[in-house]
Design a protein around this motif. Structure first.
Motif, mmCIF file in Angstrom:
data_model
loop_
_atom_site.group_PDB
_atom_site.id
_atom_site.type_symbol
_atom_site.label_atom_id
_atom_site.label_comp_id
_atom_site.label_asym_id
_atom_site.label_seq_id
_atom_site.Cartn_x
_atom_site.Cartn_y
_atom_site.Cartn_z
ATOM 1 N N ALA A 71 99.861 77.445 -60.663
ATOM 2 C CA ALA A 71 99.533 78.488 -59.691
ATOM 3 C C ALA A 71 99.389 77.912 -58.282
ATOM 4 O O ALA A 71 98.957 78.611 -57.376
ATOM 5 N N ARG A 72 99.727 76.642 -58.127
ATOM 6 C CA ARG A 72 99.689 75.941 -56.839
ATOM 7 C C ARG A 72 98.288 75.763 -56.256
ATOM 8 O O ARG A 72 98.107 75.711 -55.048
ATOM 9 N N ALA A 73 97.313 75.693 -57.127
ATOM 10 C CA ALA A 73 95.946 75.407 -56.688
ATOM 11 C C ALA A 73 95.749 73.893 -56.702
ATOM 12 O O ALA A 73 96.229 73.208 -57.607
ATOM 13 N N GLU A 74 95.064 73.407 -55.710
ATOM 14 C CA GLU A 74 94.706 71.990 -55.706
ATOM 15 C C GLU A 74 93.451 71.840 -56.563
ATOM 16 O O GLU A 74 92.429 72.477 -56.296
ATOM 17 N N VAL A 75 93.541 71.026 -57.596
ATOM 18 C CA VAL A 75 92.426 70.846 -58.525
ATOM 19 C C VAL A 75 91.559 69.686 -58.053
ATOM 20 O O VAL A 75 92.047 68.586 -57.791
ATOM 21 N N VAL A 76 90.259 69.962 -57.945
ATOM 22 C CA VAL A 76 89.274 68.957 -57.572
ATOM 23 C C VAL A 76 88.294 68.876 -58.730
ATOM 24 O O VAL A 76 87.814 69.897 -59.219
ATOM 25 N N ARG A 77 88.003 67.651 -59.186
ATOM 26 C CA ARG A 77 87.170 67.462 -60.372
ATOM 27 C C ARG A 77 85.960 66.601 -60.054
ATOM 28 O O ARG A 77 86.103 65.487 -59.559
#
Length: 108
Positions: A71-77
């Motif tokens: 979905a073109r979200a930048e994932v931050v963990r």
């Protein structure tokens, strides 16, 4: 803020306007949350996964992470990036993670 909602809770929210730049990923990124419909309705630019390092539940789930990336979200963990801060300004949103700001001392 989604807390520990799962598919049923996400489904109940779909009738609302959900679009948001930043999403705290439901239920720490477990496989029981983050349906494709929910992700599409929110359309986040950033997906924040609050999970402990090497947690016993295996959060976040690999398939869930792929849904956000698709979905073109930048994932931050938080398990990898540490604390994550979002700063809102007229020029837009900036993101700073604790690990990028101040890396582990033994790696410097």
């Amino acid at each position: 803020m989604t807390g520990d909602i799962e598919r049923a809770g996400e489904s109940a929210l779909l009738s609302s306007s959900l679009e948001s730049d930043v999403l705290l990923v439901p239920h720490h990124g477990s496989r029981t949350s983050s349906t494709p419909e929910f992700i599409a309705a929110v359309a986040p630019r950033w997906a924040v996964v609050a999970a402990g390092y090497r947690n016993r539940f295996g959060h976040p789930n690999r398939e869930v992470l792929e849904r956000y990336r698709a979905a073109r979200a930048e994932v931050v963990r938080t398990d990898l990036d540490g604390a994550v801060s979002f700063f809102l300004a007229d020029s837009g949103i900036s993101v700073v993670s604790e690990r990028s700001r101040r890396g582990r001392y033994w790696l410097q």
